[in-house]
Design a protein around this motif. Structure first.
Motif, short mmCIF file in Angstrom:
data_model
loop_
_atom_site.label_atom_id
_atom_site.label_comp_id
_atom_site.label_asym_id
_atom_site.label_seq_id
_atom_site.Cartn_x
_atom_site.Cartn_y
_atom_site.Cartn_z
N LYS A 210 0.75 -1.33 0.16
CA LYS A 210 -0.24 0.07 0.04
C LYS A 210 0.80 1.22 -0.09
N THR A 220 -2.58 -8.13 -6.72
CA THR A 220 -3.34 -9.42 -7.28
C THR A 220 -2.48 -10.47 -7.00
N PRO A 230 -9.86 -12.02 0.65
CA PRO A 230 -10.42 -11.06 0.25
C PRO A 230 -10.67 -9.95 1.32
N MET A 233 -7.81 -7.70 1.82
CA MET A 233 -7.53 -6.92 0.86
C MET A 233 -8.37 -5.80 0.98
N ARG A 234 -9.58 -5.94 1.33
CA ARG A 234 -10.73 -4.90 1.34
C ARG A 234 -10.42 -3.87 2.38
N ASN A 239 -10.96 -2.24 -1.55
CA ASN A 239 -11.98 -3.15 -2.47
C ASN A 239 -11.18 -4.33 -2.65
N CYS A 240 -11.88 -5.36 -3.31
CA CYS A 240 -11.29 -6.40 -3.77
C CYS A 240 -12.22 -7.42 -4.79
N LEU A 242 -12.75 -10.90 -7.23
CA LEU A 242 -12.54 -12.36 -7.34
C LEU A 242 -12.85 -12.85 -8.62
N PHE A 255 -7.59 -12.72 -6.77
CA PHE A 255 -8.03 -11.57 -6.41
C PHE A 255 -7.43 -10.42 -6.80
N ARG A 256 -8.11 -9.31 -6.96
CA ARG A 256 -7.42 -7.91 -7.62
C ARG A 256 -8.09 -6.92 -6.77
N SER A 257 -7.16 -5.99 -6.28
CA SER A 257 -7.43 -4.87 -5.75
C SER A 257 -6.67 -3.60 -6.25
#
Length: 259
Positions: A210, A220, A230, A233-234, A239-240, A242, A255-257
């Protein structure tokens, strides 16, 4: 089993020379002329307890001094080295199978189309690394953070790509490495089993991502359940998203943030 054990013990080619490349970096010159960057002498900011892995990396409490505890080059193919590490540390490696190409492609698809500099945490023998390189442009730079010296050997000798830099450093050193190399990471790809790490170490890794990535940067990776990671990550990035990938053993969630 024939002479398979002898092949596993086959001596690797000797390194021709080692030349310093700056703080924390050396350049390894092999008989083939290939050059690979490794950073073996930077201590971790904390020690990891023994934990199960996703089959790509392991955390060890052994000190990382000198170049490597193992030979710098390894003649064994990546899957052999991976299986050997599983036999040596089954609880830490956690799986005898590396990630599938399908999982690697799904993670590569989660990155921006014009990605320039990627930090990869826990690449292991490099199945995801290969997909990242295959789907990236010629100007991309991938910096792999791997604390297992055996896996560092495999990466440096099996993936001969000038876009890849292999560091024997922990993931929480992300900010320090960015300053040492004078680069700005725009994405992080992680294969680390965050759910198995002690909370302080897990927080250090996520906070490093971060603090280091710019606004709009991507984090990711994959996990085997849609709950714990997840949620983490949130909590960290706000946000996250899937994506389920069934063509992997076991099936996984990508996962992707966005920072």
């Amino acid at each position: 089993m024939g002479r398979k054990p002898d092949r596993l013990r086959r001596r690797p080619p000797k390194v021709r020379s080692v030349r310093p490349k700056g703080k924390g970096l050396v350049s390894l010159y092999y008989p083939t002329g290939a050059v690979h960057l490794v950073s073996p002498d930077a201590p971790a900011s904390a020690r990891f307890t023994e934990s199960m892995s996703m089959g790509l990396t392991r955390r060890s409490s052994a000190p990382r001094s000198g170049l490597m505890d193992a030979p710098i080059a390894s003649a064994a193919p990546p899957w052999v080295a991976f299986a050997r590490e599983f036999l040596r540390h089954p609880r830490e490696v956690g799986s005898v199978l590396p990630s599938s190409p399908a999982l690697g492609r799904a993670i590569a698809d989660a990155l921006p189309r014009r990605v320039r500099t990627v930090a990869e945490f826990g690449p292991g023998t490099g199945p995801i690394t290969r997909e990242l390189l295959a789907k990236s442009g010629r100007n991309v730079r991938i910096v792999a953070f791997e604390i297992d010296p055996h896996f560092c050997d495999v990466l440096a000798t099996s993936i001969r790509d000038p876009r890849l830099t292999v560091l024997n450093r922990p993931a929480e050193d992300l900010g320090s490495v960015a300053r040492e190399l004078g680069i700005e990471f725009d994405s992080v790809v992680t294969s680390l089993p965050l759910v198995n790490f002690p909370v302080p170490i897990r927080n250090l890794i996520l906070q490093a991502a971060k603090d280091t990535l710019p606004s709009g940067g991507i984090v990711t990776g994959y996990t085997y359940t849609p709950y714990v990671v997840p949620r983490l990550m949130r909590e960290t990035f706000g946000n996250c998203a899937l994506r389920f990938v069934w063509r992997n053993v076991p099936p996984a969630f990508v996962f992707r943030s966005v920072c």
